[in-house]
Write an enzyme that holds these catalytic residues in place. Structure first.
Site, short mmCIF file in Angstrom:
data_model
loop_
_atom_site.label_atom_id
_atom_site.label_comp_id
_atom_site.label_asym_id
_atom_site.label_seq_id
_atom_site.Cartn_x
_atom_site.Cartn_y
_atom_site.Cartn_z
N SER A 88 0.80 -1.23 0.00
CA SER A 88 0.00 0.00 0.00
C SER A 88 0.83 1.27 0.00
O SER A 88 0.31 2.35 -0.27
CB SER A 88 -0.95 0.01 1.21
OG SER A 88 -0.22 0.05 2.42
N HIS A 91 1.32 4.23 6.80
CA HIS A 91 0.70 5.09 5.79
C HIS A 91 1.14 6.54 6.01
O HIS A 91 1.64 6.90 7.07
CB HIS A 91 -0.82 4.99 5.83
CG HIS A 91 -1.35 3.80 5.10
ND1 HIS A 91 -2.68 3.46 5.08
CD2 HIS A 91 -0.72 2.84 4.34
CE1 HIS A 91 -2.86 2.36 4.36
NE2 HIS A 91 -1.68 1.96 3.92
N ASP A 128 -7.86 6.37 4.79
CA ASP A 128 -7.92 5.22 5.69
C ASP A 128 -9.11 5.19 6.64
O ASP A 128 -9.12 4.37 7.56
CB ASP A 128 -6.64 5.18 6.55
CG ASP A 128 -5.40 4.87 5.75
OD1 ASP A 128 -5.54 4.49 4.57
OD2 ASP A 128 -4.29 5.03 6.29
#
Length: 202
Positions: free
Chosen positions: A55, A95, A146
């Site tokens: 990701s 992330h 997210d």
């Protein structure tokens, strides 16, 4: 596979085996102490993590080993790459910070989140209280943010952040991934190391 090692093990006396067991235990204990020491220095419960998904490509790839710090006085900025963990989730997520909002410490942050407990404001070096932060994150290789990963939370808070990425080693963490994907490999490796430690004469 370990025929010769097993024969050597039978020739060893009880005292020698006990000594080797204690030596092996001391190595394990030393490793745990080093890990805990790194956690204290970096202010992070997991100062080293492995990237488990794609990701964050092309910034990081699966198997990359990341080094984290989490200074209590630091405010996160848009673009920072963070590792966060939602309560109840098993695996931390790597992330990038997409959006931040500073909330003055006199304001109850719960009105902006679904958190049951009020977050404690951090303290600056001059003794003044630091603003709380609300964070929104997103994977570089994902199309959406997210929010769906937050398990009912509307924003991340600083208490959810494990650390900020400060450096990495590419692909080194594939050993960890392999042991998680194939538990037999992990048990074989640990068993082999333990057996070798027992039969080593020096």
């Amino acid at each position: 596979m370990f025929t010769e090692e097993l024969k050597a093990f039978r020739r060893l006396g009880f005292r020698h085996v006990l000594l080797q067991v204690l030596n092996f235990a001391s190595v394990i204990a030393s490793g745990l102490m080093i890990w805990k020491g790194l956690g204290v220095i970096t202010n992070s419960e997991s100062p080293i993590v492995v990237v488990l998904s794609g990701s964050m490509e092309p910034a990081f790839y699966r198997g990359d080993l990341l080094f984290l710090t989490n200074p209590s006085s630091e405010q996160y900025k848009t673009g920072d790459i963070t590792v966060y963990k939602i309560p109840g989730a098993d695996i931390p997520i790597v992330h990038r910070v997409l959006e931040t909002h500073d909330v003055p410490p006199r304001i109850d942050i719960r009105q902006y989140t679904k958190s049951a407990a009020r977050s404690k404001a951090s303290t600056n070096t001059d003794g003044s209280e630091q603003d709380n932060q609300l964070l929104l994150t997103k994977g570089d290789n994902n199309y959406v943010d997210d929010i769906e990963l937050y398990q009912g939370l509307e924003w991340l808070e600083k208490k959810h952040i494990v650390g900020k990425v400060r450096g990495f080693l590419p692909y080194v963490g594939y050993v960890t991934i392999a042991m998680n994907d194939f538990p037999q490999l992990k048990y074989a490796l640990l068993g082999g190391l333990g057996l070798l430690a027992l039969i080593q004469r020096e």
